[in-house]
Motif scaffolding. Structure first.
Motif, PDB file in Angstrom:
ATOM      1  N   CYS A   1      -0.456   3.153   6.510  1.00  0.00           N
ATOM      2  CA  CYS A   1      -1.177   1.924   6.599  1.00  0.00           C
ATOM      3  C   CYS A   1      -0.386   0.745   6.708  1.00  0.00           C
ATOM      4  O   CYS A   1       0.609   0.700   6.319  1.00  0.00           O
ATOM      5  CB  CYS A   1      -1.674   1.808   5.290  1.00  0.00           C
ATOM      6  SG  CYS A   1      -2.706   0.278   4.686  1.00  0.00           S
TER       7      CYS A   1
ATOM      8  N   CYS B   1      -6.824  -0.342   4.735  1.00  0.00           N
ATOM      9  CA  CYS B   1      -7.184   1.354   4.769  1.00  0.00           C
ATOM     10  C   CYS B   1      -8.213   1.841   3.976  1.00  0.00           C
ATOM     11  O   CYS B   1      -8.854   2.849   4.284  1.00  0.00           O
ATOM     12  CB  CYS B   1      -5.960   2.171   4.819  1.00  0.00           C
ATOM     13  SG  CYS B   1      -5.317   2.228   3.299  1.00  0.00           S
TER      14      CYS B   1
ATOM     15  N   CYS C   1      -6.985  -0.670  -1.311  1.00  0.00           N
ATOM     16  CA  CYS C   1      -6.146  -1.280  -0.203  1.00  0.00           C
ATOM     17  C   CYS C   1      -7.464  -1.807   0.634  1.00  0.00           C
ATOM     18  O   CYS C   1      -8.528  -1.124   1.069  1.00  0.00           O
ATOM     19  CB  CYS C   1      -5.346  -0.511   0.518  1.00  0.00           C
ATOM     20  SG  CYS C   1      -4.763  -1.164   2.024  1.00  0.00           S
TER      21      CYS C   1
ATOM     22  N   CYS D   1       0.835  -1.156   0.043  1.00  0.00           N
ATOM     23  CA  CYS D   1      -0.081  -0.056  -0.098  1.00  0.00           C
ATOM     24  C   CYS D   1       0.874   1.156  -0.089  1.00  0.00           C
ATOM     25  O   CYS D   1       1.864   1.254   0.607  1.00  0.00           O
ATOM     26  CB  CYS D   1      -0.855   0.108   1.224  1.00  0.00           C
ATOM     27  SG  CYS D   1      -1.776   1.447   1.413  1.00  0.00           S
TER      28      CYS D   1
HETATM   29 ZN   LIG Z   1      -3.524   0.800   2.992  1.00  0.00          ZN
END
Ligand SMILES: [Zn+2]
Length: 345
Positions: free
Chosen positions: A13, A47, A44, A8
């Motif tokens: 994150c 997150c 993602c 990510c």
């Molecule tokens: Zn993320």
């Protein structure tokens, strides 16, 4: 689909470390105006934020990404920013923005590709003098290289105070300048200390030899930064500066900075307006010298200083230097990686 996100891109994150290879979901695509093909988007799963392949690239959010490689070559070939703007058909302000962005990527690239350097080698230090805006405001530019490979370890740019003799017109101009801006600082020692500190961080506690001219402060600063692990050799600065001079590698490197960075060329219209910009330009020079240009013209095609020092298996192409984003430190993708999956070791 060729691109698989390795992590990510958001540092906050937990997936930024790339722990779960299936952290992402496809999230459509978009078609930027500057490209012919669509760019896939991802989301993602941890997150919930979205990103694309471009988020991992140096030219993320660039409007004219096709100019970056040509601009790098111009900036490493002694061309000024305005002339580069004329050649590329860009506004000078966008060239300035691109210059800063390229320089930041080059700084990170150098940091990521040379986290440690071999001990037991000889490193050579010298300073070049230049100025910012006007010749009454001199700058010092220490450069530190490895003796055999010519690998540029660190460069700095800082102000120095060199007052002319009383009574000279130059002294009067300097006094007027200082009355307006305050006394000029002398950061020569700070810059040399920082340059040696960059080598210390890479070599650790290993022993090494430092070669320099006989300036008194080098010996004290060397002892301060390296302690007993340093063997310091000096050469008189009065010695003829030919190929037999022990300082020839650093003299050649400084001559190359003057040739490749237009703002350092003597007797020229090009001039550094701010020392920060000189420092940025030196990051571009360092990336070009270490990873793109071979050591000598007589060396093999891939024999760049970084290859000779065992840091890379081959020379980098400029599109690789300006390929993957490097500002994530150890989580950045390696410039030679095609899929972005391999992080810098
Ligand atoms: Zn993320």
């Amino acid at each position: 689909m060729s691109f698989i996100p390795p992590r990510c891109p958001y540092p906050s994150c937990p997936e930024h470390s790339g722990r779960d290879p299936r952290f992402w979901l496809r999230f459509g695509s978009y078609r930027p105006r500057c490209r012919r093909f669509a760019i896939p988007r991802f989301r993602c799963r941890t997150c919930g934020r979205t990103f694309s392949r471009q988020t991992f690239r140096h030219d993320y959010r660039d409007r004219r990404p096709e100019c970056n490689v040509r601009l790098f070559w111009l900036l490493a070939s002694g061309v000024g920013l305005r002339q580069a703007a004329r050649q590329l058909g860009l506004d000078v302000h966008s060239v300035q923005r691109k210059f800063r962005k390229i320089a930041r990527t080059c700084r990170w690239l150098h940091r990521n590709l040379s986290p440690s350097l071999p001990a037991g080698r000889t490193y050579v230090l010298d300073e070049e003098e230049t100025y910012e805006k006007a010749s009454i405001r001199p700058l010092t530019m220490p450069v530190l290289i490895e003796l055999v490979s010519y690998f540029v370890v660190a460069t700095m740019a800082g102000p120095i105070r060199r007052l002319a003799r009383p009574g000279l017109r130059r002294r009067w101009l300097q006094e007027c300048d200082e009355a307006r801006r305050g006394p000029r600082r002398d950061r020569s020692k700070v810059c040399v200390r920082a340059t040696l500190g960059a080598l210390r961080r890479r070599v650790g506690d290993g022993s090494l030899c430092l070669l320099s001219d006989d300036k008194a402060s080098y010996r004290a600063l060397g002892r301060e930064v390296f302690g007993a692990s340093l063997w310091h050799e000096t050469t008189s600065s009065q010695l003829v500066r030919d190929t037999f001079n022990p300082l020839f590698p650093i003299n050649l490197t400084l001559a190359m900075t003057r040739d490749n960075c237009g703002r350092l060329r003597r007797q020229s219209w090009l001039v550094t307006e701010k020392r920060r910009c000189l420092q940025l330009h030196l990051h571009i020079f360092t990336a070009y010298r270490n990873y793109v240009r071979r050591r000598h013209n007589s060396d093999g095609r891939d024999d760049t200083p970084a290859v000779l020092l065992g840091l890379l298996p081959r020379r980098l192409r400029v599109r690789e230097v300006l390929g993957w984003r490097q500002d994530w430190g150890v989580w950045s993708s390696h410039p030679t990686s095609r899929s972005a999956r391999r992080a810098v070791a």
